[in-house]
Design a protein around this motif. Structure first.
Motif, PDB file in Angstrom:
ATOM      1  N   THR A 201     -24.444 -24.211  23.361  1.00  0.00           N
ATOM      2  CA  THR A 201     -24.445 -22.807  22.981  1.00  0.00           C
ATOM      3  C   THR A 201     -25.774 -22.455  22.322  1.00  0.00           C
ATOM      4  OG1 THR A 201     -23.591 -23.273  20.764  1.00  0.00           O
ATOM      5  CG2 THR A 201     -21.972 -22.991  22.536  1.00  0.00           C
ATOM      6  N   GLY A 202     -25.888 -21.198  21.904  1.00  0.00           N
ATOM      7  CA  GLY A 202     -27.068 -20.806  21.149  1.00  0.00           C
ATOM      8  C   GLY A 202     -27.149 -21.491  19.801  1.00  0.00           C
ATOM      9  N   THR A 203     -26.004 -21.819  19.203  1.00  0.00           N
ATOM     10  CA  THR A 203     -26.008 -22.596  17.964  1.00  0.00           C
ATOM     11  C   THR A 203     -26.510 -24.002  18.252  1.00  0.00           C
ATOM     12  OG1 THR A 203     -24.158 -21.310  17.080  1.00  0.00           O
ATOM     13  CG2 THR A 203     -24.604 -23.424  16.047  1.00  0.00           C
ATOM     14  N   GLY A 204     -26.037 -24.606  19.341  1.00  0.00           N
ATOM     15  CA  GLY A 204     -26.500 -25.926  19.724  1.00  0.00           C
ATOM     16  C   GLY A 204     -27.957 -25.963  20.145  1.00  0.00           C
ATOM     17  N   ALA A 205     -28.537 -24.787  20.432  1.00  0.00           N
ATOM     18  CA  ALA A 205     -29.942 -24.720  20.823  1.00  0.00           C
ATOM     19  C   ALA A 205     -30.873 -25.056  19.668  1.00  0.00           C
ATOM     20  CB  ALA A 205     -30.274 -23.330  21.365  1.00  0.00           C
ATOM     21  N   ALA A 212     -33.792 -31.820  23.982  1.00  0.00           N
ATOM     22  CA  ALA A 212     -34.011 -31.982  25.421  1.00  0.00           C
ATOM     23  C   ALA A 212     -34.985 -30.934  25.937  1.00  0.00           C
ATOM     24  CB  ALA A 212     -32.679 -31.884  26.158  1.00  0.00           C
ATOM     25  N   TRP A 213     -34.869 -29.715  25.434  1.00  0.00           N
ATOM     26  CA  TRP A 213     -35.731 -28.597  25.840  1.00  0.00           C
ATOM     27  C   TRP A 213     -37.188 -28.871  25.467  1.00  0.00           C
ATOM     28  CZ3 TRP A 213     -38.220 -24.797  22.687  1.00  0.00           C
ATOM     29  CH2 TRP A 213     -38.628 -23.630  23.348  1.00  0.00           C
ATOM     30  N   LEU A 214     -37.405 -29.375  24.249  1.00  0.00           N
ATOM     31  CA  LEU A 214     -38.756 -29.667  23.793  1.00  0.00           C
ATOM     32  C   LEU A 214     -39.356 -30.852  24.537  1.00  0.00           C
ATOM     33  CD1 LEU A 214     -38.298 -29.254  19.924  1.00  0.00           C
ATOM     34  CD2 LEU A 214     -39.721 -27.828  21.400  1.00  0.00           C
ATOM     35  N   ARG A 216     -38.952 -31.931  27.541  1.00  0.00           N
ATOM     36  CA  ARG A 216     -39.432 -31.668  28.904  1.00  0.00           C
ATOM     37  C   ARG A 216     -40.352 -30.457  28.958  1.00  0.00           C
ATOM     38  NH1 ARG A 216     -34.088 -30.764  32.267  1.00  0.00           N
ATOM     39  NH2 ARG A 216     -33.809 -32.774  31.275  1.00  0.00           N
ATOM     40  N   ARG A 217     -40.685 -29.886  27.789  1.00  0.00           N
ATOM     41  CA  ARG A 217     -41.562 -28.708  27.715  1.00  0.00           C
ATOM     42  C   ARG A 217     -41.025 -27.591  28.617  1.00  0.00           C
ATOM     43  NH1 ARG A 217     -44.962 -33.184  27.413  1.00  0.00           N
ATOM     44  NH2 ARG A 217     -46.301 -33.218  25.579  1.00  0.00           N
ATOM     45  N   SER A 218     -39.743 -27.365  28.493  1.00  0.00           N
ATOM     46  CA  SER A 218     -39.071 -26.407  29.369  1.00  0.00           C
ATOM     47  C   SER A 218     -39.472 -24.971  29.046  1.00  0.00           C
ATOM     48  CB  SER A 218     -37.552 -26.561  29.217  1.00  0.00           C
ATOM     49  OG  SER A 218     -36.871 -25.545  29.917  1.00  0.00           O
ATOM     50  N   GLU A 219     -39.548 -24.149  30.083  1.00  0.00           N
ATOM     51  CA  GLU A 219     -39.794 -22.721  29.908  1.00  0.00           C
ATOM     52  C   GLU A 219     -38.493 -21.919  29.947  1.00  0.00           C
ATOM     53  OE1 GLU A 219     -42.653 -21.473  32.775  1.00  0.00           O
ATOM     54  OE2 GLU A 219     -44.263 -22.758  31.986  1.00  0.00           O
ATOM     55  N   LEU A 220     -37.373 -22.613  30.027  1.00  0.00           N
ATOM     56  CA  LEU A 220     -36.068 -21.946  30.006  1.00  0.00           C
ATOM     57  C   LEU A 220     -35.879 -21.232  28.673  1.00  0.00           C
ATOM     58  CD1 LEU A 220     -33.375 -21.862  31.771  1.00  0.00           C
ATOM     59  CD2 LEU A 220     -32.527 -23.573  30.160  1.00  0.00           C
ATOM     60  N   VAL A 221     -35.407 -19.987  28.700  1.00  0.00           N
ATOM     61  CA  VAL A 221     -35.142 -19.235  27.470  1.00  0.00           C
ATOM     62  C   VAL A 221     -33.770 -19.641  26.946  1.00  0.00           C
ATOM     63  CG1 VAL A 221     -34.866 -16.960  26.453  1.00  0.00           C
ATOM     64  CG2 VAL A 221     -36.569 -17.324  28.258  1.00  0.00           C
ATOM     65  N   LEU A 222     -33.746 -20.208  25.744  1.00  0.00           N
ATOM     66  CA  LEU A 222     -32.480 -20.649  25.155  1.00  0.00           C
ATOM     67  C   LEU A 222     -31.693 -19.444  24.645  1.00  0.00           C
ATOM     68  CD1 LEU A 222     -33.745 -23.764  23.165  1.00  0.00           C
ATOM     69  CD2 LEU A 222     -32.605 -23.715  25.385  1.00  0.00           C
ATOM     70  N   PRO A 223     -30.367 -19.477  24.738  1.00  0.00           N
ATOM     71  CA  PRO A 223     -29.560 -18.323  24.304  1.00  0.00           C
ATOM     72  C   PRO A 223     -29.531 -18.171  22.789  1.00  0.00           C
ATOM     73  CG  PRO A 223     -28.143 -20.134  24.961  1.00  0.00           C
ATOM     74  CD  PRO A 223     -29.536 -20.548  25.314  1.00  0.00           C
ATOM     75  N   TRP A 232     -27.978 -25.656  29.893  1.00  0.00           N
ATOM     76  CA  TRP A 232     -27.603 -27.022  30.260  1.00  0.00           C
ATOM     77  C   TRP A 232     -28.821 -27.816  30.711  1.00  0.00           C
ATOM     78  CZ3 TRP A 232     -28.400 -28.281  35.439  1.00  0.00           C
ATOM     79  CH2 TRP A 232     -28.483 -27.210  36.342  1.00  0.00           C
ATOM     80  N   PHE A 233     -28.771 -29.111  30.393  1.00  0.00           N
ATOM     81  CA  PHE A 233     -29.887 -30.005  30.682  1.00  0.00           C
ATOM     82  C   PHE A 233     -29.357 -31.349  31.172  1.00  0.00           C
ATOM     83  CE2 PHE A 233     -31.244 -27.130  27.334  1.00  0.00           C
ATOM     84  CZ  PHE A 233     -32.476 -26.682  27.786  1.00  0.00           C
ATOM     85  N   VAL A 234     -29.941 -31.847  32.237  1.00  0.00           N
ATOM     86  CA  VAL A 234     -29.658 -33.198  32.721  1.00  0.00           C
ATOM     87  C   VAL A 234     -30.669 -34.143  32.074  1.00  0.00           C
ATOM     88  CG1 VAL A 234     -29.510 -34.712  34.724  1.00  0.00           C
ATOM     89  CG2 VAL A 234     -28.770 -32.317  34.895  1.00  0.00           C
ATOM     90  N   ARG A 235     -30.174 -35.190  31.458  1.00  0.00           N
ATOM     91  CA  ARG A 235     -31.046 -36.129  30.752  1.00  0.00           C
ATOM     92  C   ARG A 235     -31.511 -37.236  31.707  1.00  0.00           C
ATOM     93  NH1 ARG A 235     -27.815 -38.888  26.619  1.00  0.00           N
ATOM     94  NH2 ARG A 235     -29.772 -39.445  25.610  1.00  0.00           N
ATOM     95  N   GLU A 236     -32.816 -37.335  31.901  1.00  0.00           N
ATOM     96  CA  GLU A 236     -33.425 -38.453  32.640  1.00  0.00           C
ATOM     97  C   GLU A 236     -32.801 -38.649  34.017  1.00  0.00           C
ATOM     98  OE1 GLU A 236     -34.403 -41.144  28.693  1.00  0.00           O
ATOM     99  OE2 GLU A 236     -32.404 -41.219  29.578  1.00  0.00           O
ATOM    100  N   ALA A 237     -32.800 -37.589  34.802  1.00  0.00           N
ATOM    101  CA  ALA A 237     -32.279 -37.696  36.169  1.00  0.00           C
ATOM    102  C   ALA A 237     -33.138 -38.657  36.980  1.00  0.00           C
ATOM    103  CB  ALA A 237     -32.264 -36.315  36.820  1.00  0.00           C
TER     104      ALA A 237
END
Length: 300
Positions: A201-205, A212-214, A216-223, A232-237
């Motif tokens: 959730t946004g709290t979990g963000a 996980a977001w940091l 992978r340097r993700s550009e996904l906008v967290l809620p 959602w994020f897949v860890r080490e696919a």
């Protein structure tokens, strides 16, 4: 006759109490730590700080109100009633631990150790407890509630798990998990091998999902915490001839769901880091993860 409000005080054992339980006495605990170059003084001081906060908060409850106290380890056996006012004294994570057992009761988060906690969910000081309790018991509390989105995981055998921060699907020992992931939006399902999937959730963000977001340097906008959305994020696919890495992150809005079908001997789903309370899934089962109808109601 209208019953007086019941205040439920939620807390957890301190590291000091756990050391005493393990070693039997203060002297033995101090000896154990001294042999490792550590001192008991810090954990004892923090224990005393928490006890002072608990005493201050308990003393703020009006004398004619009902009261109860529950330790974190007993939450799954405690019966909350719809009229309860919930006082959580401790860390942010303790609010997450209690959230899934509630059905809309107002929650007041008290930070017993200012400066050590992020203060995302425990925003108040022990000295604020009396005023906050009066507010929580009044009709005016509705305008002072922040409703936080929660996440649910529902298996095809009706097992259900609720969490405030995030749910994790994977191997209990965090080894390679195999499953088929069907993302929201109708994209084709993908067979994957990874160290697990996080849905938050946004709290979990602000916690595990942010890590996980940091990473992978993700550009996904967290809620945002109140938004009816999940990330959602897949860890080490791991790519292989039969597993892919195309679907490794995304958003899930209200009404959408992330579906995962197990292709391992056994996987688990647990919420907010509590591995002891997990859904058990076997080969061929499907679990669907989505925004929950329940919401945490946090008194500000």
């Amino acid at each position: 006759m209208t019953l007086a409000p019941r205040v439920v005080l939620v807390h957890r054992h301190t590291e000091y109490q756990e050391l005493l339980a393990r070693h039997g006495s203060r002297g033995q605990a101090a000896f154990f730590l001294a042999g490792r170059g550590r001192s008991l003084d810090e954990v004892e001081q923090r224990h005393q700080q928490l006890q002072a906060a608990l005493n201050a908060v308990a003393g703020a409850v009006p004398l004619d109100w009902r009261r109860s106290r529950v330790e974190r380890g007993d939450l799954d056996r405690f019966l909350f009633t719809p009229e309860d006012l919930v006082l959580v004294v401790g860390q942010d994570g303790l609010v997450a631990n209690v959230a899934k057992y509630l059905t809309g009761q107002p929650v007041i988060g008290i930070d017993a150790e200012p400066g050590r906690n992020a203060g995302v969910l425990v925003r108040h000081r022990p000295t604020d407890a009396a005023e906050l309790l009066r507010l929580a018991a009044s009709p005016a509390v509705t305008g002072q509630l922040a409703e936080r989105t929660m996440v649910e995981a529902v298996a095809d055998d009706t097992q259900r798990l609720l969490a405030l921060n995030e749910v994790y699907l994977g191997q209990r020992g965090h080894q390679t998990a195999r499953y088929r992931l069907a993302p929201p939006g109708g994209a084709p399902a993908e067979a994957q091998a990874s160290s697990g999937v996080l849905v938050g959730t946004g709290t979990g963000a602000t916690g595990w999902c942010r890590s996980a977001w940091l990473e992978r340097r993700s550009e996904l906008v967290l809620p945002a915490p109140e938004a009816p959305e999940l990330s959602w994020f897949v860890r080490e696919a791991w790519p292989s001839p039969v597993t892919g890495t195309r679907q490794v992150q995304g958003r899930c809005t209200a009404g959408e769901e992330l579906a995962l079908t197990v292709e391992s001997d056994q996987l688990v789903v647990f919420g907010d880091g509590v591995e002891s309370d997990a859904l058990q899934l076997t080969w061929g089962q499907t679990v669907r993860i989505r925004v929950a109808e329940e919401r945490l109601r946090l008194v500000l």
